[in-house]
Design a protein around this motif. Structure first.
Motif, PDB file in Angstrom:
ATOM      1  N   THR A 267     -18.217  14.360   2.724  1.00  0.00           N
ATOM      2  CA  THR A 267     -17.288  13.475   3.356  1.00  0.00           C
ATOM      3  C   THR A 267     -15.848  13.912   3.365  1.00  0.00           C
ATOM      4  O   THR A 267     -15.123  13.877   4.262  1.00  0.00           O
ATOM      5  N   LEU A 268     -15.567  14.450   1.986  1.00  0.00           N
ATOM      6  CA  LEU A 268     -14.250  14.638   1.599  1.00  0.00           C
ATOM      7  C   LEU A 268     -14.013  16.064   2.528  1.00  0.00           C
ATOM      8  O   LEU A 268     -12.811  16.152   2.858  1.00  0.00           O
ATOM      9  N   LYS A 269     -14.717  16.843   2.701  1.00  0.00           N
ATOM     10  CA  LYS A 269     -14.688  17.974   3.436  1.00  0.00           C
ATOM     11  C   LYS A 269     -14.260  17.737   4.845  1.00  0.00           C
ATOM     12  O   LYS A 269     -13.426  18.255   5.527  1.00  0.00           O
ATOM     13  N   SER A 270     -14.923  16.669   5.498  1.00  0.00           N
ATOM     14  CA  SER A 270     -14.686  16.271   6.744  1.00  0.00           C
ATOM     15  C   SER A 270     -13.095  15.572   6.857  1.00  0.00           C
ATOM     16  O   SER A 270     -12.730  15.789   7.996  1.00  0.00           O
ATOM     17  N   LEU A 271     -12.819  15.111   5.888  1.00  0.00           N
ATOM     18  CA  LEU A 271     -11.455  14.397   5.833  1.00  0.00           C
ATOM     19  C   LEU A 271     -10.405  15.407   5.879  1.00  0.00           C
ATOM     20  O   LEU A 271      -9.354  15.104   6.390  1.00  0.00           O
ATOM     21  N   VAL A 272     -10.621  16.679   5.017  1.00  0.00           N
ATOM     22  CA  VAL A 272      -9.615  17.580   5.299  1.00  0.00           C
ATOM     23  C   VAL A 272      -9.759  18.647   6.301  1.00  0.00           C
ATOM     24  O   VAL A 272      -9.082  19.589   6.543  1.00  0.00           O
ATOM     25  N   GLY A 273     -10.670  18.518   7.110  1.00  0.00           N
ATOM     26  CA  GLY A 273     -10.980  19.053   8.257  1.00  0.00           C
ATOM     27  C   GLY A 273     -11.554  20.507   8.126  1.00  0.00           C
ATOM     28  O   GLY A 273     -11.222  21.631   8.847  1.00  0.00           O
ATOM     29  N   ILE A 274     -12.461  20.526   7.009  1.00  0.00           N
ATOM     30  CA  ILE A 274     -13.343  21.875   6.909  1.00  0.00           C
ATOM     31  C   ILE A 274     -14.597  21.717   7.202  1.00  0.00           C
ATOM     32  O   ILE A 274     -15.384  20.606   6.977  1.00  0.00           O
ATOM     33  N   GLU A 275     -15.454  22.849   7.461  1.00  0.00           N
ATOM     34  CA  GLU A 275     -16.985  22.821   7.630  1.00  0.00           C
ATOM     35  C   GLU A 275     -17.619  22.728   6.147  1.00  0.00           C
ATOM     36  O   GLU A 275     -17.053  22.908   5.189  1.00  0.00           O
ATOM     37  N   ASN A 276     -18.749  22.046   6.161  1.00  0.00           N
ATOM     38  CA  ASN A 276     -19.444  21.597   4.949  1.00  0.00           C
ATOM     39  C   ASN A 276     -19.902  22.992   4.201  1.00  0.00           C
ATOM     40  O   ASN A 276     -19.943  22.800   2.911  1.00  0.00           O
ATOM     41  N   ASP A 277     -19.945  24.265   4.865  1.00  0.00           N
ATOM     42  CA  ASP A 277     -20.221  25.440   4.064  1.00  0.00           C
ATOM     43  C   ASP A 277     -19.128  25.840   3.324  1.00  0.00           C
ATOM     44  O   ASP A 277     -18.957  26.634   2.632  1.00  0.00           O
ATOM     45  N   ASP A 278     -17.619  25.529   3.781  1.00  0.00           N
ATOM     46  CA  ASP A 278     -16.365  25.954   3.234  1.00  0.00           C
ATOM     47  C   ASP A 278     -16.187  25.232   1.686  1.00  0.00           C
ATOM     48  O   ASP A 278     -16.872  24.196   1.318  1.00  0.00           O
ATOM     49  N   THR A 279     -15.548  25.873   1.025  1.00  0.00           N
ATOM     50  CA  THR A 279     -15.167  25.419  -0.211  1.00  0.00           C
ATOM     51  C   THR A 279     -14.061  24.385  -0.252  1.00  0.00           C
ATOM     52  O   THR A 279     -13.122  24.574   0.488  1.00  0.00           O
ATOM     53  N   LEU A 280     -14.365  23.214  -0.975  1.00  0.00           N
ATOM     54  CA  LEU A 280     -13.311  22.097  -1.034  1.00  0.00           C
ATOM     55  C   LEU A 280     -12.301  22.474  -2.071  1.00  0.00           C
ATOM     56  O   LEU A 280     -12.759  22.581  -3.213  1.00  0.00           O
ATOM     57  N   ASN A 281     -11.302  22.569  -1.805  1.00  0.00           N
ATOM     58  CA  ASN A 281     -10.106  22.694  -2.617  1.00  0.00           C
ATOM     59  C   ASN A 281      -9.444  21.386  -3.530  1.00  0.00           C
ATOM     60  O   ASN A 281      -9.211  20.378  -2.810  1.00  0.00           O
ATOM     61  N   THR A 282      -9.773  21.432  -4.968  1.00  0.00           N
ATOM     62  CA  THR A 282      -9.504  20.079  -5.389  1.00  0.00           C
ATOM     63  C   THR A 282      -8.597  20.589  -6.638  1.00  0.00           C
ATOM     64  O   THR A 282      -8.356  21.802  -7.163  1.00  0.00           O
ATOM     65  N   ILE A 283      -7.910  19.700  -7.122  1.00  0.00           N
ATOM     66  CA  ILE A 283      -7.021  19.874  -8.448  1.00  0.00           C
ATOM     67  C   ILE A 283      -6.629  18.740  -9.264  1.00  0.00           C
ATOM     68  O   ILE A 283      -6.661  17.417  -8.684  1.00  0.00           O
ATOM     69  N   ASP A 284      -7.110  18.620 -10.466  1.00  0.00           N
ATOM     70  CA  ASP A 284      -7.096  17.497 -11.298  1.00  0.00           C
ATOM     71  C   ASP A 284      -5.872  17.284 -11.548  1.00  0.00           C
ATOM     72  O   ASP A 284      -4.902  18.093 -11.563  1.00  0.00           O
ATOM     73  N   ILE A 285      -5.326  16.148 -11.685  1.00  0.00           N
ATOM     74  CA  ILE A 285      -3.925  15.453 -11.680  1.00  0.00           C
ATOM     75  C   ILE A 285      -3.209  15.911 -12.931  1.00  0.00           C
ATOM     76  O   ILE A 285      -1.968  16.305 -12.950  1.00  0.00           O
ATOM     77  N   GLU A 286      -3.961  16.323 -14.094  1.00  0.00           N
ATOM     78  CA  GLU A 286      -3.477  17.027 -15.240  1.00  0.00           C
ATOM     79  C   GLU A 286      -3.034  18.326 -14.831  1.00  0.00           C
ATOM     80  O   GLU A 286      -1.974  18.733 -15.391  1.00  0.00           O
ATOM     81  N   TYR A 288      -2.289  19.434 -11.951  1.00  0.00           N
ATOM     82  CA  TYR A 288      -1.052  19.154 -11.060  1.00  0.00           C
ATOM     83  C   TYR A 288       0.203  18.771 -11.773  1.00  0.00           C
ATOM     84  O   TYR A 288       1.147  19.419 -11.486  1.00  0.00           O
ATOM     85  N   ILE A 289       0.147  17.979 -12.787  1.00  0.00           N
ATOM     86  CA  ILE A 289       1.210  17.934 -13.617  1.00  0.00           C
ATOM     87  C   ILE A 289       1.819  19.236 -14.315  1.00  0.00           C
ATOM     88  O   ILE A 289       2.961  19.378 -14.345  1.00  0.00           O
ATOM     89  N   SER A 290       0.775  19.977 -14.639  1.00  0.00           N
ATOM     90  CA  SER A 290       1.542  21.419 -15.374  1.00  0.00           C
ATOM     91  C   SER A 290       2.135  22.245 -14.278  1.00  0.00           C
ATOM     92  O   SER A 290       2.762  23.134 -14.659  1.00  0.00           O
ATOM     93  N   THR A 291       1.921  22.067 -12.994  1.00  0.00           N
ATOM     94  CA  THR A 291       2.711  22.843 -12.283  1.00  0.00           C
ATOM     95  C   THR A 291       4.227  22.373 -12.197  1.00  0.00           C
ATOM     96  O   THR A 291       5.087  22.779 -11.122  1.00  0.00           O
ATOM     97  N   GLY A 292       4.487  21.255 -12.587  1.00  0.00           N
ATOM     98  CA  GLY A 292       5.983  20.923 -12.587  1.00  0.00           C
ATOM     99  C   GLY A 292       6.101  19.534 -11.761  1.00  0.00           C
ATOM    100  O   GLY A 292       7.097  18.897 -11.823  1.00  0.00           O
ATOM    101  N   LYS A 293       4.755  18.917 -11.331  1.00  0.00           N
ATOM    102  CA  LYS A 293       4.971  17.717 -10.492  1.00  0.00           C
ATOM    103  C   LYS A 293       4.980  16.416 -11.362  1.00  0.00           C
ATOM    104  O   LYS A 293       4.803  15.364 -10.727  1.00  0.00           O
ATOM    105  N   GLY A 294       4.986  16.777 -12.559  1.00  0.00           N
ATOM    106  CA  GLY A 294       5.066  15.299 -13.310  1.00  0.00           C
ATOM    107  C   GLY A 294       6.647  14.985 -13.689  1.00  0.00           C
ATOM    108  O   GLY A 294       6.661  14.124 -14.420  1.00  0.00           O
ATOM    109  N   ARG A 295       7.504  15.371 -13.115  1.00  0.00           N
ATOM    110  CA  ARG A 295       8.931  15.217 -13.183  1.00  0.00           C
ATOM    111  C   ARG A 295       9.316  15.036 -11.547  1.00  0.00           C
ATOM    112  O   ARG A 295       8.883  15.503 -10.489  1.00  0.00           O
ATOM    113  N   ILE A 296      10.410  13.938 -11.458  1.00  0.00           N
ATOM    114  CA  ILE A 296      11.096  14.030 -10.344  1.00  0.00           C
ATOM    115  C   ILE A 296      12.256  14.514 -10.263  1.00  0.00           C
ATOM    116  O   ILE A 296      13.150  14.210 -11.334  1.00  0.00           O
TER     117      ILE A 296
END
Length: 584
Positions: A267-286, A288-296
């Motif tokens: 279901t998530l794959k269909s939401l991002v517009g990829i095929e079921n055989d494709d890899t779903l890219n996910t990132i945990d919020i922790e 994501y924060i480590s990339t610098g996104k925990g600051r404004i």
């Protein structure tokens, strides 16, 4: 002589070897840390698993031992989570959020703040979906914000209302001869009730039911709006456990569909517009924060200082887990010396503790408010000593689900005179003067009780005066709503203990308004420095002891052990939340 020389050589050799090993470990940690760079791929989904302990403020540790040996629990700051969700709104690589959690390591007020931020995130047009094998109440409350909620076909939603449990020890004391002598002020100051009675007093039952109902009403109001279910229906569902299996949960609109996790991923794959055989890219919020996104990011030169007072209040230095007056006073002084700081927000998340430490922090806050706007933001709990340090602010914000108030004081002193008599121990005292004295091996005298009661009354009167002056009320008006009574944030607004319902962002925005600045950065205090002497004094046995106790006693019994140990270590007059209560 040769033996001594060889012994010293062996000792020095061992120390050098340990030093080299330590340097090696630090080098390995630095190399591994630098090599694990996280990137956000295109068409990614931000995962909210909420396994990590959420603290209001969790700065990255500068302790190399903690980083190498994982000597403390992993934690994340609520401010970082909120900033990350805010950044995800406009991040082209993030297509939506997936809430997938079995439990949330955060308090009710923190969870409500996160949920409000997710409501705001949905205004970006991006999706939020949720899945769980089983939802407990807190995880369901957070997940109810989602566009669609899914559950495992043999899962359930544990939706049953709020409850709290308090243990009583009077019979235990009578049977063992070990008891706590109690001196208190406040008919609602029920922290000491378990030592006095076998059951909950009517006053305590009334206040507990009142704030539980207030918090519950907040939760179901939010769920009702998101799920389009009336609050009356939600209470019926809770009364009859109508989420106890997947079919009932669907029938009563708690969830939208029962599917297996692999089907949910599709279901998530269909939401991002990829095929079921494709890899779903996910990132945990922790991550994501480590990339610098925990600051404004901000270009402003002005600063609003946010000082975090989190944990039990103790007399002394304090650390990331406990509030000591030294830590908070130093943070306030640093903020005042910084010419770019235009206002201060005190974020309180504390059940209280030492009355003396609370008074010392109150005084420094009073000095601070003479030169800078001072605003308070209350988190999960800001009670007793936690309210003491909040009461002199220009404005107090509380979450609707904050637990606050508890304006009262008590003192507890252990006594084992009956136990000592039963096992044949007799203590004799010799004194130079007639002043009232106390021994745990002798019954408390009326003279000593009177002196201690006088101290409790003096601190209670001071507490009332501080609140009255800070809230522009009379002492008599404060006493009417004090007496140790606990209030929810919503109730506290009605009786005048807080000024407005809102979160930390609201408090920061108001502080900036008082400071007449619109372009500013947030500067967080205090900084937690590593005391290597303390670190070495406990290394490495403190963590090992905790792990052994958890393994032998089990999680629930270990909590009881910690509660008993905490109570037994109380010293002096206390201004703290009435009891240890875990809301489930």
């Amino acid at each position: 002589m040769k033996f001594l020389r060889n012994l010293l050589a062996a000792i020095f050799g061992t120390l050098i070897a340990l030093g080299l090993i330590l340097v090696l470990f630090i080098g390995i940690a630095a190399i591994s840390g630098s090599s694990d760079k996280v990137t956000v791929k295109k068409n990614s989904i931000l995962n909210l698993k909420m396994k990590t302990i959420v603290k209001d403020f969790a700065p990255k540790s500068d302790d190399p031992f903690e980083q190498i040996f994982k000597m403390s629990d992993k934690k994340v700051g609520l401010n970082q989570l909120l900033n990350a969700i805010e950044n995800a709104k406009t991040d082209e690589n993030i297509k939506g959020i997936n809430i997938h959690t079995l439990g949330i390591n955060a308090g009710v007020a923190q969870t409500q703040t996160l949920r409000d931020k997710l409501v705001d995130f949905k205004e970006s047009g991006k999706f939020i979906y949720a899945y769980a094998d089983v939802y407990d109440q807190k995880s369901y409350y957070l997940s109810s914000v989602a566009d669609s909620i899914y559950v495992n076909p043999i899962g359930a939603v544990d939706f049953k209302g709020l409850s709290g449990e308090v243990l009583y020890y009077k019979d235990f004391q009578d049977k063992t001869g070990m008891k706590m002598e109690v001196i208190r002020h406040g008919k609602y100051k029920s922290a000491v009730e378990p030592y006095l009675y076998n059951e909950m007093s009517e006053a305590n039952r009334a206040q507990t039911l009142a704030f539980l109902n207030s918090i519950w009403n907040e939760l179901i109001d939010d769920i009702a709006e998101s799920r389009n279910i009336s609050t009356e229906k939600l209470n019926t569902i809770a009364d009859n456990l109508l989420g106890r299996n997947a079919d009932l949960a669907i029938e009563n609109n708690l969830v939208d569909k029962a599917i297996y996790f692999d089907e949910y991923v599709s279901t998530l794959k269909s939401l991002v517009g990829i095929e079921n055989d494709d890899t779903l890219n996910t990132i945990d919020i922790e991550s994501y924060i480590s990339t610098g996104k925990g600051r404004i990011s901000s270009t402003g030169s002005d600063k609003i200082a946010v000082i975090y007072a989190q944990g039990e209040i103790i007399y002394g230095k304090g650390d990331e887990e406990k509030i000591g007056q030294d830590l908070i006073i130093n943070a306030l002084k640093k903020a005042r010396k910084n010419k770019k700081v235009k206002a201060i927000v005190l974020r309180v998340n504390s059940p209280g503790g030492s009355a003396l430490a609370s008074e010392l922090m109150w005084r420094e806050l009073e000095i601070t408010s003479d030169s800078l706007p001072l605003v308070v933001s209350m988190g999960n709990v800001a009670a007793s000593g936690g309210y003491y340090i909040a009461c002199n602010a220009d404005k107090i914000f509380a979450e609707p689900t904050t637990i606050t108030g508890s304006i009262g004081v008590f003192g507890t002193i252990p006594n084992i005179s009956e136990l000592a008599g039963n096992i044949g121990i007799n203590a004799e005292q010799v004194s130079t003067n007639k002043s009232p004295s106390y021994s745990v091996f002798e019954p408390m005298t009326e003279e000593f009780r009177a002196v201690t009661k006088e101290g409790v009354e003096q601190i209670y009167t001071t507490f009332l005066t501080r609140v009255a002056n800070g809230r522009n009320m009379t002492v008599e008006e404060v006493d009417e709503i004090a007496q140790g009574r606990v209030w929810s944030g919503t109730e506290a607004l009605k009786v005048g203990l807080v000024d407005e319902l809102g979160n930390l962002d609201d408090a920061i925005a108001y502080a900036a308004e008082l400071a007449e600045t619109t372009d500013y950065k947030v500067r967080n205090y205090p900084s937690y420095k590593v005391d290597f002497e303390e670190k070495f004094s406990s290394f490495p046995f403190s963590k090992a002891k905790e792990d052994i106790l958890k393994e032998e006693l089990g999680e629930e019994n270990y909590k009881i052990y910690k509660n008993i140990k905490q109570i037994s270590n109380l010293k002096g007059v206390q201004a703290r939340l009435p009891y240890i209560l875990e809301i489930k």
